[in-house]
Design a protein around this motif. Sequence first.
Motif, PDB file in Angstrom:
ATOM      1  N   HIS A  90     -18.286 -25.147 -19.101  1.00 10.80           N
ATOM      2  CA  HIS A  90     -19.192 -26.276 -19.129  1.00 10.80           C
ATOM      3  C   HIS A  90     -18.586 -27.511 -18.345  1.00 10.80           C
ATOM      4  O   HIS A  90     -19.048 -28.358 -18.032  1.00 10.80           O
ATOM      5  CB  HIS A  90     -19.610 -26.538 -20.347  1.00 10.80           C
ATOM      6  N   GLY A  91     -17.283 -27.372 -17.990  1.00 11.22           N
ATOM      7  CA  GLY A  91     -16.549 -28.179 -17.396  1.00 11.22           C
ATOM      8  C   GLY A  91     -16.084 -28.020 -15.869  1.00 11.22           C
ATOM      9  O   GLY A  91     -15.932 -26.766 -15.711  1.00 11.22           O
ATOM     10  N   PHE A  92     -15.753 -28.921 -15.511  1.00  9.04           N
ATOM     11  CA  PHE A  92     -15.411 -28.732 -14.038  1.00  9.04           C
ATOM     12  C   PHE A  92     -13.692 -29.578 -13.909  1.00  9.04           C
ATOM     13  O   PHE A  92     -13.412 -30.186 -14.664  1.00  9.04           O
ATOM     14  CB  PHE A  92     -16.238 -29.625 -12.998  1.00  9.04           C
ATOM     15  N   ALA A  93     -13.198 -29.383 -12.814  1.00 10.44           N
ATOM     16  CA  ALA A  93     -11.954 -29.936 -12.401  1.00 10.44           C
ATOM     17  C   ALA A  93     -11.949 -30.075 -10.804  1.00 10.44           C
ATOM     18  O   ALA A  93     -12.525 -29.273 -10.045  1.00 10.44           O
ATOM     19  CB  ALA A  93     -10.778 -29.104 -12.758  1.00 10.44           C
ATOM     20  N   VAL A  94     -11.537 -31.416 -10.268  1.00  7.17           N
ATOM     21  CA  VAL A  94     -11.560 -31.610  -8.970  1.00  7.17           C
ATOM     22  C   VAL A  94     -10.208 -31.524  -8.423  1.00  7.17           C
ATOM     23  O   VAL A  94      -8.956 -31.924  -8.921  1.00  7.17           O
ATOM     24  CB  VAL A  94     -12.102 -33.205  -8.885  1.00  7.17           C
ATOM     25  N   ASN A  95     -10.218 -31.184  -7.107  1.00  7.54           N
ATOM     26  CA  ASN A  95      -9.055 -31.075  -6.516  1.00  7.54           C
ATOM     27  C   ASN A  95      -8.696 -32.694  -6.048  1.00  7.54           C
ATOM     28  O   ASN A  95      -9.582 -33.297  -5.375  1.00  7.54           O
ATOM     29  CB  ASN A  95      -9.170 -30.382  -5.186  1.00  7.54           C
ATOM     30  N   VAL A  96      -7.474 -33.098  -6.538  1.00  7.12           N
ATOM     31  CA  VAL A  96      -7.409 -34.663  -6.416  1.00  7.12           C
ATOM     32  C   VAL A  96      -7.015 -35.059  -5.139  1.00  7.12           C
ATOM     33  O   VAL A  96      -7.225 -36.216  -4.458  1.00  7.12           O
ATOM     34  CB  VAL A  96      -6.094 -35.110  -7.350  1.00  7.12           C
ATOM     35  N   ALA A  97      -6.716 -34.200  -4.102  1.00  6.39           N
ATOM     36  CA  ALA A  97      -6.462 -34.296  -2.665  1.00  6.39           C
ATOM     37  C   ALA A  97      -7.640 -34.602  -1.995  1.00  6.39           C
ATOM     38  O   ALA A  97      -7.546 -35.435  -1.201  1.00  6.39           O
ATOM     39  CB  ALA A  97      -5.847 -33.093  -2.070  1.00  6.39           C
ATOM     40  N   CYS A  98      -8.854 -34.358  -2.719  1.00  6.70           N
ATOM     41  CA  CYS A  98     -10.252 -34.929  -2.087  1.00  6.70           C
ATOM     42  C   CYS A  98     -10.714 -36.013  -2.557  1.00  6.70           C
ATOM     43  O   CYS A  98     -11.589 -36.622  -2.150  1.00  6.70           O
ATOM     44  CB  CYS A  98     -11.032 -33.778  -2.356  1.00  6.70           C
ATOM     45  N   LEU A  99      -9.907 -36.706  -3.441  1.00  6.59           N
ATOM     46  CA  LEU A  99     -10.456 -37.870  -4.226  1.00  6.59           C
ATOM     47  C   LEU A  99      -9.847 -39.019  -3.187  1.00  6.59           C
ATOM     48  O   LEU A  99      -8.727 -39.068  -2.897  1.00  6.59           O
ATOM     49  CB  LEU A  99      -9.745 -38.365  -5.488  1.00  6.59           C
ATOM     50  N   ASP A 100     -10.719 -40.172  -2.880  1.00 13.47           N
ATOM     51  CA  ASP A 100     -10.435 -41.166  -2.007  1.00 13.47           C
ATOM     52  C   ASP A 100      -8.919 -42.042  -2.578  1.00 13.47           C
ATOM     53  O   ASP A 100      -9.009 -42.252  -3.769  1.00 13.47           O
ATOM     54  CB  ASP A 100     -11.578 -42.179  -2.024  1.00 13.47           C
ATOM     55  N   GLY A 101      -8.379 -41.981  -1.838  1.00 11.03           N
ATOM     56  CA  GLY A 101      -6.932 -42.976  -1.992  1.00 11.03           C
ATOM     57  C   GLY A 101      -6.110 -42.135  -3.127  1.00 11.03           C
ATOM     58  O   GLY A 101      -5.150 -42.884  -3.499  1.00 11.03           O
ATOM     59  N   CYS A 102      -6.159 -40.970  -3.093  1.00 15.56           N
ATOM     60  CA  CYS A 102      -5.519 -40.329  -3.991  1.00 15.56           C
ATOM     61  C   CYS A 102      -4.608 -39.065  -3.108  1.00 15.56           C
ATOM     62  O   CYS A 102      -5.380 -38.398  -2.174  1.00 15.56           O
ATOM     63  CB  CYS A 102      -6.181 -39.453  -5.163  1.00 15.56           C
ATOM     64  N   SER A 103      -3.561 -38.471  -3.554  1.00 14.18           N
ATOM     65  CA  SER A 103      -2.904 -37.518  -2.934  1.00 14.18           C
ATOM     66  C   SER A 103      -2.070 -36.863  -3.997  1.00 14.18           C
ATOM     67  O   SER A 103      -1.538 -37.373  -5.161  1.00 14.18           O
ATOM     68  CB  SER A 103      -1.591 -37.924  -2.128  1.00 14.18           C
ATOM     69  N   PRO A 104      -1.697 -35.640  -4.157  1.00 13.32           N
ATOM     70  CA  PRO A 104      -0.951 -34.685  -5.233  1.00 13.32           C
ATOM     71  C   PRO A 104       0.516 -35.255  -5.209  1.00 13.32           C
ATOM     72  O   PRO A 104       1.140 -34.961  -6.035  1.00 13.32           O
ATOM     73  CB  PRO A 104      -1.179 -33.287  -4.753  1.00 13.32           C
ATOM     74  N   PHE A 105       0.933 -35.918  -4.184  1.00  8.69           N
ATOM     75  CA  PHE A 105       2.236 -36.378  -4.193  1.00  8.69           C
ATOM     76  C   PHE A 105       2.289 -37.666  -4.730  1.00  8.69           C
ATOM     77  O   PHE A 105       3.438 -38.241  -4.563  1.00  8.69           O
ATOM     78  CB  PHE A 105       2.590 -36.599  -2.513  1.00  8.69           C
ATOM     79  N   ASP A 106       1.173 -38.346  -5.363  1.00 12.33           N
ATOM     80  CA  ASP A 106       1.176 -39.618  -6.202  1.00 12.33           C
ATOM     81  C   ASP A 106       1.876 -39.480  -7.452  1.00 12.33           C
ATOM     82  O   ASP A 106       2.194 -40.313  -8.191  1.00 12.33           O
ATOM     83  CB  ASP A 106      -0.149 -40.066  -6.146  1.00 12.33           C
ATOM     84  N   PHE A 107       2.049 -38.034  -7.931  1.00  9.80           N
ATOM     85  CA  PHE A 107       2.300 -37.815  -9.238  1.00  9.80           C
ATOM     86  C   PHE A 107       3.698 -37.015  -9.053  1.00  9.80           C
ATOM     87  O   PHE A 107       4.006 -35.945  -8.600  1.00  9.80           O
ATOM     88  CB  PHE A 107       1.364 -36.750  -9.630  1.00  9.80           C
ATOM     89  N   ALA A 108       4.733 -37.647  -9.912  1.00 12.57           N
ATOM     90  CA  ALA A 108       6.086 -37.161  -9.927  1.00 12.57           C
ATOM     91  C   ALA A 108       6.107 -35.685 -10.718  1.00 12.57           C
ATOM     92  O   ALA A 108       7.106 -35.011 -10.195  1.00 12.57           O
ATOM     93  CB  ALA A 108       6.830 -38.197 -10.656  1.00 12.57           C
ATOM     94  N   GLU A 109       5.344 -35.483 -11.612  1.00 14.22           N
ATOM     95  CA  GLU A 109       5.325 -34.314 -12.400  1.00 14.22           C
ATOM     96  C   GLU A 109       3.956 -33.730 -12.782  1.00 14.22           C
ATOM     97  O   GLU A 109       3.265 -34.694 -13.138  1.00 14.22           O
ATOM     98  CB  GLU A 109       6.462 -34.393 -13.303  1.00 14.22           C
ATOM     99  N   VAL A 110       3.632 -32.488 -12.714  1.00 12.98           N
ATOM    100  CA  VAL A 110       2.560 -32.010 -12.960  1.00 12.98           C
ATOM    101  C   VAL A 110       2.692 -30.643 -13.643  1.00 12.98           C
ATOM    102  O   VAL A 110       3.298 -29.660 -13.214  1.00 12.98           O
ATOM    103  CB  VAL A 110       1.572 -31.651 -11.696  1.00 12.98           C
TER     104      VAL A 110
END
Length: 138
Positions: A90-110
Amino acid sequence: MKSGTVLRHGRCHCGAVCFDAILDAGFAGLRRCNCSFCRMRGAVVAPAELRITQGGDVLSCYRFNTMAAEHFFCARCGIHTHLRRRSDPHGFAVNVACLDGCSPFDFAEVPVMDGINHPDDVGGPARIAGRLRYDPAR
């Protein structure tokens, strides 16, 4: 919106698909997965409520193995925008690279979830297989 909730707008690379994402836990729920598809795709995703605002007719969907998860991408530019999660149909997840002003490289650890040994296949709770770290050059 409740405290900790983040509203972000997102889009694919060519702009044909646009959406609004409500992240209830902000970016606290970030993750990657080590299953065969996610490993090749390489996206960092965040659980979200999702509303497609443009281009729903341009979205394509890919399913594999159990056919439970739905991986959506723009049929024009090929960018993976979001998915319906197998662990929460019932839930979704979004690719953070598609979010305005966001990059997967903004996060030091995932955290990287163990999708190879998915809880629906092996039983038990979801497990973390490891952590992906990004240490930018100074």
